[in-house]
Design a protein around this motif. Structure first.
Motif, mmCIF file in Angstrom:
data_model
loop_
_atom_site.group_PDB
_atom_site.id
_atom_site.type_symbol
_atom_site.label_atom_id
_atom_site.label_comp_id
_atom_site.label_asym_id
_atom_site.label_seq_id
_atom_site.Cartn_x
_atom_site.Cartn_y
_atom_site.Cartn_z
ATOM 1 N N ARG A 95 1.917 1.765 -3.494
ATOM 2 C CA ARG A 95 0.807 2.309 -4.279
ATOM 3 C C ARG A 95 0.681 3.809 -4.090
ATOM 4 O O ARG A 95 0.479 4.569 -5.050
ATOM 5 C CB ARG A 95 -0.492 1.618 -3.845
ATOM 6 C CG ARG A 95 -1.720 2.055 -4.644
ATOM 7 C CD ARG A 95 -2.952 1.343 -4.128
ATOM 8 N NE ARG A 95 -4.152 1.867 -4.761
ATOM 9 C CZ ARG A 95 -5.393 1.562 -4.386
ATOM 10 N NH1 ARG A 95 -5.579 0.703 -3.374
ATOM 11 N NH2 ARG A 95 -6.439 2.085 -5.010
ATOM 12 N N LEU A 96 0.853 4.256 -2.835
ATOM 13 C CA LEU A 96 0.759 5.689 -2.542
ATOM 14 C C LEU A 96 1.932 6.435 -3.174
ATOM 15 O O LEU A 96 1.764 7.538 -3.735
ATOM 16 C CB LEU A 96 0.738 5.899 -1.024
ATOM 17 C CG LEU A 96 0.318 7.294 -0.541
ATOM 18 C CD1 LEU A 96 -1.109 7.603 -0.989
ATOM 19 C CD2 LEU A 96 0.418 7.382 0.980
ATOM 20 N N ILE B 170 -5.324 8.838 -1.712
ATOM 21 C CA ILE B 170 -5.164 8.772 -3.178
ATOM 22 C C ILE B 170 -6.026 9.835 -3.857
ATOM 23 O O ILE B 170 -5.568 10.529 -4.790
ATOM 24 C CB ILE B 170 -5.539 7.360 -3.673
ATOM 25 C CG1 ILE B 170 -4.473 6.350 -3.213
ATOM 26 C CG2 ILE B 170 -5.662 7.342 -5.199
ATOM 27 C CD1 ILE B 170 -4.820 4.913 -3.502
ATOM 28 N N ASN B 171 -7.259 9.982 -3.398
ATOM 29 C CA ASN B 171 -8.147 11.010 -3.967
ATOM 30 C C ASN B 171 -7.563 12.411 -3.764
ATOM 31 O O ASN B 171 -7.637 13.277 -4.657
ATOM 32 C CB ASN B 171 -9.528 10.926 -3.337
ATOM 33 C CG ASN B 171 -10.273 9.653 -3.719
ATOM 34 O OD1 ASN B 171 -9.946 9.014 -4.715
ATOM 35 N ND2 ASN B 171 -11.256 9.283 -2.913
ATOM 36 N N SER C 221 3.251 9.916 -9.954
ATOM 37 C CA SER C 221 2.440 10.171 -11.147
ATOM 38 C C SER C 221 1.927 11.604 -11.162
ATOM 39 O O SER C 221 1.926 12.274 -12.207
ATOM 40 C CB SER C 221 1.271 9.183 -11.195
ATOM 41 O OG SER C 221 0.428 9.452 -12.294
ATOM 42 N N LYS C 222 1.509 12.083 -9.990
ATOM 43 C CA LYS C 222 0.982 13.450 -9.908
ATOM 44 C C LYS C 222 2.087 14.462 -10.161
ATOM 45 O O LYS C 222 1.894 15.470 -10.879
ATOM 46 C CB LYS C 222 0.347 13.683 -8.534
ATOM 47 C CG LYS C 222 -0.364 15.020 -8.416
ATOM 48 C CD LYS C 222 -1.540 15.098 -9.385
ATOM 49 C CE LYS C 222 -2.299 16.393 -9.259
ATOM 50 N NZ LYS C 222 -3.413 16.492 -10.228
ATOM 51 N N GLN D 42 -7.630 5.313 0.416
ATOM 52 C CA GLN D 42 -8.350 5.825 -0.740
ATOM 53 C C GLN D 42 -8.544 7.327 -0.651
ATOM 54 O O GLN D 42 -8.457 8.037 -1.672
ATOM 55 C CB GLN D 42 -9.714 5.122 -0.858
ATOM 56 C CG GLN D 42 -10.436 5.413 -2.172
ATOM 57 C CD GLN D 42 -9.618 5.035 -3.385
ATOM 58 O OE1 GLN D 42 -9.104 3.914 -3.470
ATOM 59 N NE2 GLN D 42 -9.481 5.964 -4.331
ATOM 60 N N LYS E 180 3.606 5.605 -5.870
ATOM 61 C CA LYS E 180 3.391 5.690 -7.322
ATOM 62 C C LYS E 180 2.369 6.755 -7.674
ATOM 63 O O LYS E 180 2.518 7.469 -8.679
ATOM 64 C CB LYS E 180 2.929 4.332 -7.843
ATOM 65 C CG LYS E 180 4.025 3.270 -7.857
ATOM 66 C CD LYS E 180 3.483 1.945 -8.382
ATOM 67 C CE LYS E 180 4.578 0.883 -8.402
ATOM 68 N NZ LYS E 180 4.072 -0.424 -8.901
ATOM 69 N N CYS E 181 1.357 6.888 -6.834
ATOM 70 C CA CYS E 181 0.330 7.904 -7.072
ATOM 71 C C CYS E 181 0.941 9.308 -6.965
ATOM 72 O O CYS E 181 0.646 10.207 -7.768
ATOM 73 C CB CYS E 181 -0.808 7.724 -6.080
ATOM 74 S SG CYS E 181 -2.214 8.814 -6.354
ATOM 75 N N ILE F 176 -4.389 13.185 -3.424
ATOM 76 C CA ILE F 176 -3.229 13.361 -4.304
ATOM 77 C C ILE F 176 -3.666 13.621 -5.745
ATOM 78 O O ILE F 176 -3.108 14.497 -6.432
ATOM 79 C CB ILE F 176 -2.326 12.113 -4.237
ATOM 80 C CG1 ILE F 176 -1.704 11.987 -2.836
ATOM 81 C CG2 ILE F 176 -1.228 12.171 -5.295
ATOM 82 C CD1 ILE F 176 -1.072 10.640 -2.562
ATOM 83 N N GLU F 177 -4.646 12.870 -6.211
ATOM 84 C CA GLU F 177 -5.095 13.034 -7.601
ATOM 85 C C GLU F 177 -5.670 14.418 -7.846
ATOM 86 O O GLU F 177 -5.613 14.921 -8.995
ATOM 87 C CB GLU F 177 -6.131 11.966 -7.925
ATOM 88 C CG GLU F 177 -5.533 10.553 -8.028
ATOM 89 C CD GLU F 177 -6.603 9.484 -8.247
ATOM 90 O OE1 GLU F 177 -7.802 9.795 -8.029
ATOM 91 O OE2 GLU F 177 -6.239 8.350 -8.626
ATOM 92 N N GLU G 100 0.831 -1.202 0.000
ATOM 93 C CA GLU G 100 0.000 0.000 0.000
ATOM 94 C C GLU G 100 0.870 1.258 0.000
ATOM 95 O O GLU G 100 0.504 2.277 -0.606
ATOM 96 C CB GLU G 100 -0.938 -0.036 1.212
ATOM 97 C CG GLU G 100 -2.015 -1.126 1.098
ATOM 98 C CD GLU G 100 -2.687 -1.453 2.416
ATOM 99 O OE1 GLU G 100 -3.798 -1.994 2.392
ATOM 100 O OE2 GLU G 100 -2.085 -1.178 3.485
#
Length: 232
Positions: free
Chosen positions: A169-170, A220-221, A176-177, A217, A172-173, A223-224, A166
């Motif tokens: 995953r964070l 992630i939201n 990506s941003k 989640q 990578k997020c 960060i996006e 996890e």
């Protein structure tokens, strides 16, 4: 005077020791008298009667030594005492017979009387009602225990942080941003620093690794949709 009769193995009996004491005879002499009567019963083919009414037993004397004695039912006592015919012996035989009778009456009086059909039905209904109450109480207790377990599990779940997968995953997020926002290699480190700082502030943690699993989640939201304060 020694208690003449007593209960042993759910039977009303006396024993050779008591007979010897009451009739003033040596115990070994009483044992011999009993053995003589047992022999005569066996000769008369009354083996079952003998087995049912005479019983081998033991006693311990004041020195802690164990010796033999013989228990006698009322019928066995009557047979053995037949030969004791002095006036004093006759008095003792009457006392024994009275004691046997008294003990039988005492047992009969203390027996539980059978219930009538109505009484039995009432008893069954009451028992059933008690069982229902007990069952309901158990169900309620089990329900409370399940609630408590759920609450504990929820509290534990709230404290679980991200595992290694996890965290990746964070990361990578975030990467990506950052790469989405800037192509400048000199600007990206600042963006990484800023976004990591804002994650710590946003979720009240010392490191992104300490973000709670149940908030992954949300992170992630966040960060996006993250917008840096200033892109230079």
């Amino acid at each position: 005077m020694t208690q003449l009769v007593f209960i042993e193995n759910n039977k009303i009996v006396t024993d050779s020791l008591t007979v010897a004491e009451v009739f003033g005879k040596p115990h070994d002499k009483v044992i011999r008298d009993i053995e003589v009567q047992i022999e005569k019963l066996q000769q008369a083919n009354e083996i079952e009667f003998s087995a049912a009414n005479f019983g081998e037993s033991t006693y311990t004397n004041e020195r802690g030594r164990t010796y033999r004695k013989i228990n006698l039912s009322e019928d066995a006592f009557t047979i053995v005492a037949m030969s004791y015919v002095t006036p004093e012996a006759m008095k003792m035989k009457v006392k024994f017979i009275q004691e046997f009778k008294s003990m039988r009456e005492h047992i009969e009086q203390n027996k539980v009387k059978p219930l009538s059909k109505d009484q039995a039905l009432v008893t069954v209904l009451r028992t059933t009602a008690d069982l229902v109450e007990d069952t309901q109480a158990i169900k309620e207790e089990q329900h409370e225990i399940r609630k408590l377990i759920t609450q504990v599990n929820q509290k534990v779940e709230q404290q679980i942080t991200l595992d290694h997968g996890e965290q990746r995953r964070l990361q990578k997020c975030i990467a990506s941003k950052v790469y989405e926002l800037s192509d400048d290699p000199q600007t990206r480190p600042k963006l990484f620093k800023e976004i990591y700082c804002e994650i710590k502030d946003r979720f009240g943690v010392a490191s992104y690794k300490d973000v709670k699993r149940q908030e992954l989640q949300s992170a992630i939201n966040y960060i996006e949709n993250w917008v840096p304060r200033k892109v230079s």
